[in-house]
Structures are given as structure tokens and as C-alpha cells.
Design a protein around this motif. Structure first.
Motif, mmCIF file in Angstrom:
data_model
loop_
_atom_site.group_PDB
_atom_site.id
_atom_site.type_symbol
_atom_site.label_atom_id
_atom_site.label_comp_id
_atom_site.label_asym_id
_atom_site.label_seq_id
_atom_site.Cartn_x
_atom_site.Cartn_y
_atom_site.Cartn_z
ATOM 1 N N THR A 152 -53.951 -34.166 89.248
ATOM 2 C CA THR A 152 -54.756 -34.565 88.085
ATOM 3 C C THR A 152 -53.965 -35.441 87.120
ATOM 4 O O THR A 152 -54.497 -36.397 86.563
ATOM 5 N N SER A 158 -60.074 -35.643 90.231
ATOM 6 C CA SER A 158 -60.876 -34.601 89.585
ATOM 7 C C SER A 158 -60.526 -33.218 90.132
ATOM 8 O O SER A 158 -60.385 -33.024 91.344
ATOM 9 N N SER A 160 -62.428 -30.831 90.372
ATOM 10 C CA SER A 160 -63.540 -30.299 91.161
ATOM 11 C C SER A 160 -63.353 -30.531 92.656
ATOM 12 O O SER A 160 -63.974 -29.856 93.479
#
Length: 756
Positions: A152, A158, A160
Motif C-alpha cells: 500500500t 488497494s 481490498s
């Protein structure tokens, strides 16, 4: 569920191979009794041959690009539900392992990638490749929280998309006393390091810490279990092992240090780990985000003493182990002494990690991976069904690198990465190309005064380069002295092309007038050219001039003579199966049929038009021999009795190819011409033989070439100008700045280029 793995695999001595083998075995015997079929596409090294188990259905030779492409096709047609890629830069071919993208970008199924190495300070290639991997993957699996932070923070991926699953560990059925008895080490205090050996492992640091310790604890023994890493062995032989053996002899430790030079199996490894009192990972630098050996030691309930590399710093926090500074054998000696004199301290650390065996077991890891596979399948299917196109990214006009290369004299030829390289100075070719680019950009945005500054600079260079009789000099050193009296024919032709465009476009009157004067002076040499490409460039410049002054009979007459010259070259060199103007198809090839097609507006000769179409179809069959634009490389070109050179592909080829398909579409508006143009443009953006991007969003530059090893990361003037010319051309043809697919769009080999 049918699963394909791309990885190294046992019996190859490799940590990734062992990991994949253990994961496959664990999933096969998963507690849910879920039915799975697992196949391995094993990456091999031609120097070594292995007898693989039955689950290996195909081998991929590390440095053989076609093997990667063939494997992708087999996976796509094999009915697999998901593909799992084990990623470590060194196990794949190409620069920084870039060949792996040739598989990833072709896969038409959910993809999960296990990232075994994540660098905080990657090279340009390493960062670009990991970003491409992340773009293609549905999920990225890492083994520590710190790895998530790196992805990140450094790569802006991301959260996610990232899932943490700790490294699995085997079962440890033996108690410590039982394991010691099996190994013949009863009544010995056992310290252990295992794994493939190399200088970065820091084993010498441990050995240097031992002399004082063994005097106080004569029952102490240090086991070093593992072969030398195959890559280390290939490049340096057993140099490090011999150094360690010499160090042991020098310090009189032969009764306390034992080397087991073998790649041990899981059962034997479990015995060694169960027997050890203290496990050591004395690695020399922090940049290791995952250590399988560390995970195994924790799973065995060992007391771990380690340097603070990333994985160790995370998992040994809160008293789960002991950290000592890198390369500090005295600090290590102190820490080991404290443990060896105080069994209660040793036991306390073991007790803190005892529960980890269940959490880290391969059985637990297998269930987590199956959950990820199922989730990825569902999400992948949902995205496809929903019709959401998440694989599109825009290219926005960005001249920062053009301006970086341009000073008050002109545009610098070359760059080292994105930094202008003054050693090579300037050339007429690039200043002519840059003028063409700036004029095209100004036509799109007349409010940008900075474009006028660029246009003025490039015109000034060309004006200074022109000799009184109309010819041009080309190369100039950074000291502003020309390096030859007369430049090449090709440089002359490119300059005429730019000057013709300058005359026809609606720029300010002073620019227009000086362009007209330079063009008129150069006109005397148009018929002297013998280079086919120089002739083609001249023809393009003349056609642009005629767009400004269509009744100029002198230029129309010159154009007829140039067309005759090119037509004669075709007649002398072409055969039934070789529709070309020379016996070699080399550089900037599309410019030749393009020039004939544009000249046809004024010469109106059907035989010339037919030659243009035949040669264009011939070139198309070469350039689109695969599903992507595959340019002719400069490492041998393509001669009529040889094969096409695959690498040394140059960006300049893309722009002229796009112009050719645009002109063909003007003559005959078939959809295939626009499709070809889009595919040609996408060469810059990763749809090429190596599936690597040539355009650098960070710098606004374009890399200089596509080589067998990967991308030439230098961002010189020719490549960068060519990219932005191509981008502006896409905007003109399609009415917007281009979008490109990050995964290959559908391709049909039935899409044929035909001659009318």
C-alpha cells in the motif's frame, strides 16, 4: 475445483518449489473433503533436469518466452477454475522475471498471486513488473502484515485486493528429546539454521559468536542444514561454504559446527526443528518480507534468535523471540549466553509460541486458500456478469519529459532512464520529429503558449542545421558544434516531412514563412535521395505542402518521379511471395506503403495503389503474426530467406504503422484497419510480446525498446516523441484520448487483412 499453479516445483531444490508442493498436498487432504484437481506448470532451468511427479503437466523453460505463451494457451483451454501464480523475481525469465507477464496477461480466469518477495526500494523494472502483476491479479496473497504495508505504501495497491495468509508449517510429531535421540544428539544443546545457503544468510556471524560460548558450554553444537543455493552455485560455486569451513577450522570449532550439505525432505526437516533448542536466522539485511524457515521454526515451538529483518521483526515481537543487530556477532554472543545460562528464559519464549503450530499448520493454510479461491471465483464472475469494465485506464497528454529533454538549443537525443544524457548531444531527426509533435499538439490546443516556445526552439535548430545550398547537417555535440558536414538522407527526409507539415498547418505567420523558405531551399535535393525511407519521408512532406498549395506543378512533378523510383524498387525486388521493396524488411517499414497511398491522391495511378496495398498486406502478415503487434526487431531484421528477428523492437515503428492503417481506412473504410490501429497503439501500453508497458506514467516518457531481456528503460527523444505522436493521432481519429485494455481483448485469427 480445478486449479492450475505456475511455480517451481519439487524435486527442484527451491524454497518456492517446496512451498507449492506443501500447499498442493495440504489442499488435497483438506478437512472439508472438497474435491479438487491440481496441476502444476513447473518453471525449469534448462541447465538442470528433474523427474517431476504426475501433477506436473507442463514444464516452462525459464528463458524461453514461447513456453510462457504456450502455457497460457494450455491453461485457458484446460477448463481450470482458477490459476495460482507463485511469484519471486528470480524464478522467471527476462529482466527481473518479466516473462511471467506473458502468462498473466493472457489468462482468461480468476488469478491469485502469492507474493514471496516485496521490495521497499525496487528497481524500475521490479516495480513495473509487480504493478503489472497486481493489475492482472484478482487477489494478492502475502504472509505478513508488513507485506501489506509495503504494497500500500510503496506500490499504492488497494488493501481490498490483499489477503494475509501466514506461511504454512508441517506437523512435528516428535518431542525434543525423541528428535535428539533420532539424530544422535542426546545430551547436546542444539542450535540450528536451515535453508539454501548463500552469503546473505549470515551464517559466518553465528560462527564468529561461538568461540567463547563453547568454552562455557562444551555440549553446544550448531547445525547448518541445507545445500548451497543453485543460483549461487552456478555463479560462485561453493566459495561461501569453503569460507565457512575455513572459519570453523581457524576458530577450532570443528566439534561444535556441523554442515549437512543436502536439501532435506519435510519429515527429516521436522526432526531437525524438533531437536533444536535455539533456532537462528542471522540474515544480513532487513529486506525479507517472508521467511519460510522462520515460520517452520515457530511452528516447531523453537526459541528463535534473529536479526530484525521485516518478517522476524513482526512475528518475534512481544517476547516471541529475540532480535540482535545485523552483522553483530558480539551482540549475538551476549544474547545466546543469556539463553544458555537461563533455561527458564528459554522455556518462557517457547511457551509463548507453542500455540502457533495449530495456527500456522498447512491444514489451516489450505482452508484459508480454498476460501480465497472460492471468493475470487465469485467476485470475478460477478464483475464479468455486471458488465463493469474495470480494466480500462486513460492516457492523458503529458509533455513533462519532452520539456525535460528540451533546452534552448533543441531536444537532447538520449536519456539515461529519464535523465537527459548530454554526452550524445542533439540530432536533426529528433528535432524534426519534435517539431511535428509540437505542431500537432498546438492544433489541438492553441491556448498553450508553451507549445509556441517548443516550436520556436525546434525550428531554430533546423534553421541552424540547414546549409546554404539546402542540405542539412544532423548531429550536434552538446558544445553546439555540428559533427558532420552533411547528415544522412533519412534525417533530411524526416526534416522535409516536418517542414511540409509546418507549411500546411495554421501556426503563426513567422513560423510558416521560415518553414516555407527552408522547404524551398531543400527542394533541390529531393530527387537525389536513394534511401527508400528518405524518399518516403520526402513524399509525405511534399503531400503536406500540396495540402497548402495543391496546384504546385513543380512539386507534383517531383512527386511523380519519387513514386516512379519507389515503384521500380518494388518491381526489382518483389516476388510471388515477397511483396516488398527490398530483400530485407528493416526499420520504419510502414512509412513506404503509407507514402505511396498518400501520393496516390496526386499521381492517380492504379498500379501504384495496388503495390501499396500488396506491400501493406505483406507487412501486416508479419506485424500481426501473433495476437499483438509484434514488430520486426533490429537484431537481424527480416530477410527474404530468414526468420523475423523478435527483439530490438523500436517505438518508431508503431507510429508509422498506425498512420498506414489510418490511410488504408481512408481508401477503404473496413473495421479491421481501426482494430489494427488500436492494437498497434496498445503496444506502448503492454500489449506486446513481453506484455510490458513502454510508456512511463510517472515521467511522461517512453522507453527506448523492447529487448529479449525486457524493456530498455532509457527514455530518449525518439521513443518519447513517437509515443506522443501516436497518442495525438489516436485522439484525432477517435475523438478522445485513448483508453487501453490492461488484459488482452478478444482476438480472432480469422481477422484477415485482405487486398481489394
Amino acid at each position: 475445483m480445478k486449479i492450475a499453479y505456475i511455480s517451481t516445483y519439487t524435486p527442484r531444490p527451491c524454497g518456492i518449489a517446496t512451498f507449492t508442493n506443501e500447499l498442493v498436498r495440504a489442499i488435497n487432504r483438506n478437512e472439508r473433503q472438497m474435491s479438487v484437481e491440481q496441476h502444476i506448470f513447473a518453471v525449469t532451468n534448462g541447465a538442470d533436469a528433474y523427474v517431476y511427479p504426475n501433477e506436473v503437466v507442463r514444464e516452462i523453460e525459464k528463458e524461453q518466452l514461447t513456453d510462457y505463451i504456450d502455457a497460457a494457451n494450455v491453461i485457458n483451454n484446460g477448463g481450470y477454475d482458477i490459476c495460482v501464480l507463485e511469484h519471486e523475481y528470480g524464478i522467471y525469465g527476462g529482466n527481473s522475471g518479466g516473462y511471467v507477464l506473458s502468462i498473466l496477461k493472457r489468462l482468461r480466469m480468476p488469478v491469485v498471486v502469492n507474493l514471496h518477495t516485496i521490495l521497499e526500494n525496487p528497481s524500475v523494472d521490479e516495480k513495473a513488473i509487480l504493478l503489472e502483476i497486481a493489475q492482472q491479479a484478482d487477489k494478492l496473497v502475502v504472509m505478513t502484515s508488513y507485506a501489506t504495508d509495503l504494497l500500500t505504501r510503496v506500490y499504492h495497491i488497494s488493501r481490498s485486493k490483499i489477503i494475509v495468509i501466514p506461511h504454512g508449517v508441517p506437523a512435528f510429531p516428535l518431542r525434543r528429546a525423541e528428535a535428539k535421540e533420532v539424530l544422535g544428539l542426546t545430551n547436546r544443546r542444539v542450535m540450528l539454521t536451515f535453508g539454501l545457503m548463500g552469503r546473505n544468510k549470515g551464517i559466518d556471524v553465528v560462527i564468529k559468536a561461538l568461540p567463547t560460548l563453547v568454552k562455557k558450554f562444551p555440549d553446544l553444537i550448531y547445525l547448518v542444514v541445507g545445500k548451497t543455493h543453485p543460483e549461487v552455485l552456478r555463479h560462485a560455486g561453493e566459495e561461501y561454504r569453503h569460507y565457512l569451513e575455513g572459519l570453523v577450522h581457524e576458530l577450532d570449532l570443528s566439534h561444535h559446527v556441523v554442515f549437512h550439505n543436502s536439501f532435506v525432505g519435510q519429515d527429516q526437516l521436522a526432526t531437525y526443528l524438533s531437536a533444536c533448542d535455539i533456532y537462528l536466522t542471522p540474515y544480513l539485511n532487513e529486506a525479507q518480507v517472508t521467511s519460510g524457515t522462520l515460520s517452520y521454526a515457530l511452528g516447531a515451538g523453537a526459541c528463535v534468535v534473529s536479526t530484525p529483518y521485516w518478517h522476524a521483526a513482526e512475528v518475534l515481537a512481544d517476547g516471541r523471540g529475540i532480535l540482535f543487530p545485523f552483522k553483530d556477532h558480539q551482540a549475538l554472543e551476549t544474547e545466546l549466553h543469556h539463553l544458555l545460562v537461563d533455561d527458564s528464559r528459554l522455556d518462557a519464549i517457547r511457551n509463548r509460541v507453542r500455540h502457533l503450530q495449530g495456527e500456522l499448520s498447512w491444514g489451516s493454510a489450505a482452508l484459508r486458500y480454498l476460501d480465497v479461491f472460492l471468493q475470487t471465483q465469485q467476485e470475478h464472475g460477478f464483475i464479468k456478469a455486471d458488465g463493469e469494465d474495470v480494466s480500462q485506464a486513460a492516457v492523458h497528454l503529458d509533455f513533462q519529459h519532452i520539456r525535460r529533454l528540451t533546452n534552448q538549443v533543441g531536444i537532447i537525443q538520449h536519456a539515461t532512464y529519464a535523465t537527459p544524457n548530454y554526452h550524445h548531444g542533439y540530432c536533426l531527426d529528433d528535432n524534426a520529429r519534435a517539431l511535428l509533435l509540437a505542431l500537432m499538439a498546438q492544433e489541438n490546443n492553441r491556448q498553450d503558449d508553451r507549445l509556441n516556445e517548443l516550436i520556436s526552439t525546434y525550428i531554430a535548430y533546423i534553421y541552424y542545421a540547414q546549409r546554404p545550398e539546402g542540405n542539412f547537417r544532423n548531429f550536434m555535440g552538446f558544445d553546439n558544434r555540428f559533427l558532420e558536414e552533411i547528415g544522412s538522407e533519412d534525417a533530411f527526409g524526416r526534416c522535409v516531412w516536418a517542414l511540409g507539415y509546418l507549411v500546411r498547418c495554421q501556426t503563426n505567420s513567422s513560423f510558416h514563412q521560415i518553414g516555407k523558405e527552408m522547404f524551398d531551399r531543400a527542394k533541390a535535393h529531393f530527387l537525389d535521395m536513394r534511401s527508400l525511407r528518405a524518399v518516403a519521408y520526402n513524399m509525405l512532406g511534399i503531400v503536406h505542402y500540396l495540402e497548402y498549395e495543391p496546384q504546385n506543378q513543380e512539386l507534383i512533378g517531383i512527386l511523380h518521379e519519387l513514386v516512379d523510383f519507389m515503384y521500380l524498387e518494388y518491381q526489382q525486388n518483389s516476388t510471388e511471395h515477397w511483396h516488398w521493396f527490398e530483400k530485407v524488411v528493416s526499420y520504419d517499414n510502414a512509412i513506404i506503403p503509407l507514402a505511396l497511398l498518400r501520393a496516390h491522391r496526386y499521381v492517380q495511378r492504379e498500379d501504384v495503389l495496388q503495390v501499396a496495398r500488396l506491400s501493406a498486406a505483406f507487412l501486416d502478415a508479419i506485424l500481426f503474426r501473433t495476437e499483438t503487434l509484434s514488430l520486426i526487431g533490429n537484431e537481424g531484421w527480416y530477410t527474404w530467406q530468414a526468420s523475423v528477428a523478435s527483439f530490438g523492437q523500436q517505438p518508431i515503428e508503431v507510429y508509422s504503422t498506425m498512420l498506414l492503417y489510418t490511410e488504408l481506412h481512408c481508401h477503404d473504410p473496413k473495421p479491421i484497419y481501426h482494430e489494427r490501429m488500436k492494437r498497434a497503439y496498445n503496444w506502448f501500453l503492454g500489449e506486446n510480446d513481453l506484455q510490458l508497458k513502454m510508456y512511463d506514467e510517472e515521467t511522461g516518457g517512453c522507453c527506448d525498446g523492447l529487448e529479449a531481456y525486457g524493456v530498455n528503460r532509457n527514455q530518449g527523444a525518439e521513443s518519447t516523441i513517437t509515443f506522443w505522436l501516436s497518442t495525438l493521432h489516436m485522439q484525432r481519429v477517435f475523438g478522445h484520448y485513448p483508453y487501453y485494455p490492461l488484459a488482452s481483448s478478444s482476438w480472432s485469427k480469422s481477422s484477415k487483412f485482405t487486398v481489394a
